[in-house]
Design a protein around this motif. Structure first.
Motif, PDB file in Angstrom:
ATOM      1  N   PRO A  59       5.107 -18.829  28.740  1.00  0.00           N
ATOM      2  CA  PRO A  59       4.195 -18.335  27.698  1.00  0.00           C
ATOM      3  C   PRO A  59       4.338 -16.819  27.568  1.00  0.00           C
ATOM      4  O   PRO A  59       4.585 -16.117  28.553  1.00  0.00           O
ATOM      5  N   GLU A  60       4.164 -16.312  26.361  1.00  0.00           N
ATOM      6  CA  GLU A  60       4.423 -14.900  26.076  1.00  0.00           C
ATOM      7  C   GLU A  60       3.620 -13.949  26.966  1.00  0.00           C
ATOM      8  O   GLU A  60       4.119 -12.902  27.368  1.00  0.00           O
ATOM      9  N   GLU A  61       2.381 -14.319  27.311  1.00  0.00           N
ATOM     10  CA  GLU A  61       1.575 -13.406  28.131  1.00  0.00           C
ATOM     11  C   GLU A  61       2.156 -13.192  29.526  1.00  0.00           C
ATOM     12  O   GLU A  61       1.806 -12.249  30.211  1.00  0.00           O
ATOM     13  N   THR A 114       5.535 -12.899  30.053  1.00  0.00           N
ATOM     14  CA  THR A 114       6.847 -12.247  29.938  1.00  0.00           C
ATOM     15  C   THR A 114       6.767 -10.843  29.361  1.00  0.00           C
ATOM     16  O   THR A 114       7.791 -10.232  29.094  1.00  0.00           O
ATOM     17  N   ASN A 115       5.571 -10.307  29.180  1.00  0.00           N
ATOM     18  CA  ASN A 115       5.458  -8.986  28.560  1.00  0.00           C
ATOM     19  C   ASN A 115       5.827  -7.838  29.483  1.00  0.00           C
ATOM     20  O   ASN A 115       5.848  -6.704  29.079  1.00  0.00           O
TER      21      ASN A 115
END
Length: 172
Positions: free
Chosen positions: A123-125, A127-128
């Motif tokens: 999920p994007e959160e 990989t930031n």
């Protein structure tokens, strides 16, 4: 006009096969052999945890061959103990089951539970970039290395939403 000097007579050429006797000359083959010290160094023995990484209880536990994590077979949904070397869920993506070798050598690991993603499925959160460079991530990497994991250079860490909500931190 003056003629250029004639070349000196060359020595008789060897036959294409090698010596003038008609047999080939042996040339020593070049080889690379790693230094003996590197080949004989022993890998540090893993010091496994005493409680299941999933439920945090003790009892009969299944040891991962790659990291210090241990699990109850029931917590993993296993009917029986696998034979041979076994790798825990921390070494493959939860979504697509790719191992780190199939995911460009990088998996993202929750520091407090078995959830792991490859970069493509995470999920994007997660990989930031903020999660993987925290002091908690550095402590987790240091803890793993003290427990016998050879290198954590390719490990990326985060805390999943559930672990944040339940105030789980993993090893300190």
């Amino acid at each position: 006009a003056a003629k250029p000097p004639a070349p000196e007579p060359a020595e008789p050429a060897e036959p294409a096969g090698g010596s003038s006797s008609g047999q080939r000359q042996r040339v020593k083959a070049m080889r690379y052999a790693p230094p003996l010290e590197a080949a004989t160094t022993k890998r540090a023995k893993l010091r496994h945890e005493n409680s299941c990484f999933s439920c945090m209880d003790g009892g009969e536990l299944l040891e991962c061959a790659v990291c210090p994590r241990v699990y109850h077979p029931d917590c993993l949904g296993l009917e029986e103990v696998p034979s041979g070397l076994w790798r825990c869920p921390w070494h493959e993506c939860l979504e697509c089951s790719r191992k780190s070798s199939d995911a460009d050598g990088v998996l993202l690991h929750c520091m407090a539970c078995p959830i792991t993603y490859c970069f493509d499925c995470a999920p994007e959160e997660y990989t930031n970039g903020g999660s993987v460079r925290t002091p908690a991530a550095a402590r987790t990497a240091s803890w793993l290395e003290r427990r016998g994991v050879i290198s954590t250079a390719s490990y990326l860490f985060f805390r999943c939403t559930e672990c944040v909500e339940e105030h789980r931190f993993g090893p300190q």
